[in-house]
Design a protein around this motif. Structure first.
Motif, PDB file in Angstrom:
ATOM      1  N   ASP A  54     -17.574  81.548  38.009  1.00 41.56           N
ATOM      2  CA  ASP A  54     -18.514  82.479  37.364  1.00 41.56           C
ATOM      3  C   ASP A  54     -19.952  81.997  37.523  1.00 41.56           C
ATOM      4  OD1 ASP A  54     -16.460  84.147  36.513  1.00 41.56           O
ATOM      5  OD2 ASP A  54     -16.305  83.211  34.534  1.00 41.56           O
ATOM      6  N   ALA A  55     -20.151  80.682  37.371  1.00 47.62           N
ATOM      7  CA  ALA A  55     -21.498  80.112  37.461  1.00 47.62           C
ATOM      8  C   ALA A  55     -22.065  80.239  38.870  1.00 47.62           C
ATOM      9  CB  ALA A  55     -21.478  78.647  37.028  1.00 47.62           C
ATOM     10  N   LEU A  56     -21.236  79.967  39.875  1.00 49.09           N
ATOM     11  CA  LEU A  56     -21.700  80.119  41.249  1.00 49.09           C
ATOM     12  C   LEU A  56     -21.926  81.595  41.571  1.00 49.09           C
ATOM     13  CD1 LEU A  56     -19.509  77.454  43.075  1.00 49.09           C
ATOM     14  CD2 LEU A  56     -21.961  77.344  42.576  1.00 49.09           C
ATOM     15  N   GLY A  57     -21.191  82.459  40.894  1.00 50.71           N
ATOM     16  CA  GLY A  57     -21.446  83.891  41.021  1.00 50.71           C
ATOM     17  C   GLY A  57     -22.849  84.242  40.563  1.00 50.71           C
ATOM     18  N   ASN A  58     -23.352  83.516  39.566  1.00 46.70           N
ATOM     19  CA  ASN A  58     -24.739  83.723  39.128  1.00 46.70           C
ATOM     20  C   ASN A  58     -25.714  83.390  40.255  1.00 46.70           C
ATOM     21  OD1 ASN A  58     -23.964  84.512  36.555  1.00 46.70           O
ATOM     22  ND2 ASN A  58     -24.228  82.479  35.658  1.00 46.70           N
ATOM     23  N   LEU A  59     -25.418  82.334  41.002  1.00 47.82           N
ATOM     24  CA  LEU A  59     -26.290  81.967  42.118  1.00 47.82           C
ATOM     25  C   LEU A  59     -26.219  83.006  43.235  1.00 47.82           C
ATOM     26  CD1 LEU A  59     -25.963  78.082  42.479  1.00 47.82           C
ATOM     27  CD2 LEU A  59     -27.481  79.444  41.019  1.00 47.82           C
ATOM     28  N   VAL A  60     -25.042  83.564  43.456  1.00 48.93           N
ATOM     29  CA  VAL A  60     -24.913  84.633  44.448  1.00 48.93           C
ATOM     30  C   VAL A  60     -25.744  85.834  44.019  1.00 48.93           C
ATOM     31  CG1 VAL A  60     -23.324  86.238  45.569  1.00 48.93           C
ATOM     32  CG2 VAL A  60     -22.636  83.863  45.206  1.00 48.93           C
ATOM     33  N   HIS A  61     -25.710  86.169  42.730  1.00 52.39           N
ATOM     34  CA  HIS A  61     -26.526  87.263  42.194  1.00 52.39           C
ATOM     35  C   HIS A  61     -28.005  86.975  42.423  1.00 52.39           C
ATOM     36  CE1 HIS A  61     -27.822  90.443  39.409  1.00 52.39           C
ATOM     37  NE2 HIS A  61     -28.673  89.559  38.929  1.00 52.39           N
ATOM     38  N   TRP A  62     -28.403  85.739  42.199  1.00 50.50           N
ATOM     39  CA  TRP A  62     -29.788  85.302  42.416  1.00 50.50           C
ATOM     40  C   TRP A  62     -30.179  85.537  43.879  1.00 50.50           C
ATOM     41  CZ3 TRP A  62     -31.683  80.031  40.034  1.00 50.50           C
ATOM     42  CH2 TRP A  62     -33.044  79.846  40.308  1.00 50.50           C
ATOM     43  N   ALA A  63     -29.305  85.108  44.779  1.00 54.96           N
ATOM     44  CA  ALA A  63     -29.597  85.264  46.205  1.00 54.96           C
ATOM     45  C   ALA A  63     -29.660  86.740  46.613  1.00 54.96           C
ATOM     46  CB  ALA A  63     -28.532  84.549  47.027  1.00 54.96           C
ATOM     47  N   ARG A  64     -28.835  87.549  46.004  1.00 53.68           N
ATOM     48  CA  ARG A  64     -28.759  88.970  46.376  1.00 53.68           C
ATOM     49  C   ARG A  64     -29.932  89.771  45.838  1.00 53.68           C
ATOM     50  NH1 ARG A  64     -26.744  93.365  43.880  1.00 53.68           N
ATOM     51  NH2 ARG A  64     -25.808  92.106  42.225  1.00 53.68           N
ATOM     52  N   THR A  65     -30.347  89.454  44.608  1.00 51.66           N
ATOM     53  CA  THR A  65     -31.361  90.280  43.941  1.00 51.66           C
ATOM     54  C   THR A  65     -32.743  89.648  43.889  1.00 51.66           C
ATOM     55  OG1 THR A  65     -30.904  89.322  41.755  1.00 51.66           O
ATOM     56  CG2 THR A  65     -29.548  91.217  42.453  1.00 51.66           C
ATOM     57  N   GLY A  66     -32.807  88.315  44.058  1.00 52.97           N
ATOM     58  CA  GLY A  66     -34.077  87.622  43.897  1.00 52.97           C
ATOM     59  C   GLY A  66     -34.404  87.344  42.440  1.00 52.97           C
ATOM     60  N   GLU A  67     -33.512  87.736  41.539  1.00 54.69           N
ATOM     61  CA  GLU A  67     -33.701  87.508  40.099  1.00 54.69           C
ATOM     62  C   GLU A  67     -33.148  86.132  39.724  1.00 54.69           C
ATOM     63  OE1 GLU A  67     -31.942  89.195  35.842  1.00 54.69           O
ATOM     64  OE2 GLU A  67     -31.549  90.274  37.719  1.00 54.69           O
ATOM     65  N   PRO A  68     -34.001  85.199  39.273  1.00 54.58           N
ATOM     66  CA  PRO A  68     -33.513  83.856  38.911  1.00 54.58           C
ATOM     67  C   PRO A  68     -32.383  83.931  37.882  1.00 54.58           C
ATOM     68  CG  PRO A  68     -35.901  83.885  38.996  1.00 54.58           C
ATOM     69  CD  PRO A  68     -35.464  85.315  39.106  1.00 54.58           C
ATOM     70  N   THR A  69     -31.234  83.422  38.263  1.00 54.81           N
ATOM     71  CA  THR A  69     -30.053  83.471  37.402  1.00 54.81           C
ATOM     72  C   THR A  69     -29.380  82.108  37.426  1.00 54.81           C
ATOM     73  OG1 THR A  69     -29.756  85.740  38.208  1.00 54.81           O
ATOM     74  CG2 THR A  69     -28.002  84.820  36.838  1.00 54.81           C
ATOM     75  N   PRO A  70     -29.690  81.239  36.457  1.00 51.12           N
ATOM     76  CA  PRO A  70     -29.112  79.889  36.453  1.00 51.12           C
ATOM     77  C   PRO A  70     -27.589  79.917  36.377  1.00 51.12           C
ATOM     78  CG  PRO A  70     -30.920  80.069  34.877  1.00 51.12           C
ATOM     79  CD  PRO A  70     -30.605  81.465  35.327  1.00 51.12           C
ATOM     80  N   MET A  71     -26.971  78.857  36.874  1.00 47.44           N
ATOM     81  CA  MET A  71     -25.523  78.753  36.810  1.00 47.44           C
ATOM     82  C   MET A  71     -25.044  78.809  35.361  1.00 47.44           C
ATOM     83  SD  MET A  71     -24.593  75.862  39.726  1.00 47.44           S
ATOM     84  CE  MET A  71     -22.834  75.909  39.331  1.00 47.44           C
ATOM     85  N   TYR A  72     -25.688  78.040  34.497  1.00 46.22           N
ATOM     86  CA  TYR A  72     -25.322  77.982  33.083  1.00 46.22           C
ATOM     87  C   TYR A  72     -26.573  78.135  32.239  1.00 46.22           C
ATOM     88  CZ  TYR A  72     -21.251  75.691  35.209  1.00 46.22           C
ATOM     89  OH  TYR A  72     -20.171  75.395  35.993  1.00 46.22           O
TER      90      TYR A  72
END
Length: 207
Positions: A54-72
């Motif tokens: 789930d946490a690495l999914g946050n990083l994928v979201h960050w990469a996809r959208t450019g919206e900073p999304t920390p792992m935790y």
């Protein structure tokens, strides 16, 4: 030969299947038994692996959208999620492990070439390109599949993964050289796991 992005994606898929097979064989009692990691039951370990996806999914979201999304949101929250996950019934925990892995795989598969080049920040505060995400996941799922303590060993992991793991840990531990020996044992030793090497100093836990 240096590991590639494609290598890491292949290892994630392979070790996710290894882990899923181990999880499918565990009933409620077996899941509450100790893992190979001190102080953690198998449920703790599996909750950690699921939360990591789930946490690495946050990083994928960050990469996809450019919206900073920390792992935790915080390390306290990370630890609380593991403790909470360790109380789940075996069936629900298995569903989380498998579902989070599928969601991460789908999300990574959807990234474009440019999005893979986007920079994200790991839980340790390192700024890395998104292409590092599969390697981060491969380390977690492959090593912890062994830590589950069901009989799987480092010798059951792909040689290419083990070679890349040795290089990675050697650099992170700042070791000038690594001991001679069978590759699975060298990798296990560097990772602070049980091994058959003799006359080597204790390095302590890793990952």
């Amino acid at each position: 030969m240096p590991r590639t992005h494609t290598d890491a994606l292949t290892w994630v898929e392979h070790c996710t299947q290894l882990l899923a097979a181990q999880v499918a064989a565990l009933d409620e009692q077996a899941m509450t038994d100790p893992s190979a990691l001190p102080g953690w039951t198998r449920k703790h370990l599996l909750a950690h692996v699921a939360a990591n996806a789930d946490a690495l999914g946050n990083l994928v979201h960050w990469a996809r959208t450019g919206e900073p999304t920390p792992m935790y949101s915080s390390m306290d929250q990370r630890n609380a999620d593991i403790e909470s996950g360790a109380t789940l019934p075996a069936t629900r925990l298995a569903a989380w492990v498998n579902g989070s892995a599928r969601s991460l795989a789908v999300a990574m598969d959807a990234l474009t070439t440019d999005q893979w080049r986007a920079e994200v920040v790991t839980a340790q505060g390192r700024t890395v390109p998104a292409t590092e995400i599969p390697w981060l996941r491969a380390r977690e799922v492959c090593v912890h599949a062994v830590d589950l303590g069901t009989g799987l060993t480092f010798a059951d992991l792909p040689d290419g993964f083990l070679s890349a793991l040795v290089v990675d840990i050697q650099a992170k531990r700042g070791l000038v050289a690594v001991p001679d020996g069978p590759l699975p044992d060298v990798a296990a030793y560097l990772a602070g796991r049980p091994h058959s090497l003799t006359g080597v100093p204790d390095l302590g836990p890793w990952l």
